[in-house]
Design an enzyme around this catalytic site. Structure first.
Site, short mmCIF file in Angstrom:
data_model
loop_
_atom_site.label_atom_id
_atom_site.label_comp_id
_atom_site.label_asym_id
_atom_site.label_seq_id
_atom_site.Cartn_x
_atom_site.Cartn_y
_atom_site.Cartn_z
N ARG A 24 0.84 -1.19 0.00
CA ARG A 24 0.00 0.00 0.00
C ARG A 24 0.88 1.24 0.00
O ARG A 24 1.94 1.26 0.59
CB ARG A 24 -0.89 -0.01 1.23
CG ARG A 24 -1.78 -1.24 1.22
CD ARG A 24 -3.05 -1.14 1.96
NE ARG A 24 -3.65 0.17 1.99
CZ ARG A 24 -4.49 0.55 2.93
NH1 ARG A 24 -4.79 -0.28 3.89
NH2 ARG A 24 -5.03 1.73 2.90
N THR A 25 0.39 2.26 -0.66
CA THR A 25 1.15 3.51 -0.72
C THR A 25 0.37 4.66 -0.09
O THR A 25 0.70 5.82 -0.29
CB THR A 25 1.50 3.87 -2.17
OG1 THR A 25 0.30 3.95 -2.95
CG2 THR A 25 2.43 2.83 -2.77
N ASP A 26 -0.68 4.35 0.66
CA ASP A 26 -1.45 5.39 1.32
C ASP A 26 -0.58 6.12 2.34
O ASP A 26 0.36 5.56 2.90
CB ASP A 26 -2.65 4.79 2.08
CG ASP A 26 -3.59 4.02 1.17
OD1 ASP A 26 -3.40 4.09 -0.05
OD2 ASP A 26 -4.50 3.36 1.69
N ALA A 27 -0.88 7.37 2.58
CA ALA A 27 -0.16 8.13 3.59
C ALA A 27 -0.32 7.47 4.95
O ALA A 27 -1.41 7.03 5.32
CB ALA A 27 -0.68 9.57 3.65
#
Length: 66
Positions: A24-27
């Protein structure tokens, strides 16, 4: 790149591995949820297929080169 380079060092006579990564690359998401997949074909210098690595041996070898 680093993982693929380490695998080449561990298996110099095998075809270069292709690693697929997912995560995942979510903040605010940490890297502990990332995963990698690689199909490993071990060959000796004559192209003869070798038995697979033991899990601990592969982990130790990767840790050495990373």
């Amino acid at each position: 790149e680093d993982l693929e380079a380490a695998l080449v060092k561990i298996m110099p006579h095998s075809p270069p591995p292709k690693v697929t990564f997912a995560g995942r690359t979510d903040a605010g998401v940490h890297a502990i949820g990332n995963v990698a997949h690689v199909d490993i074909l071990r060959q000796d210098k004559h192209g003869k297929v070798q038995p697979p690595f033991e899990e601990a041996a592969l982990l130790n070898a990767l840790n050495h080169f990373l």
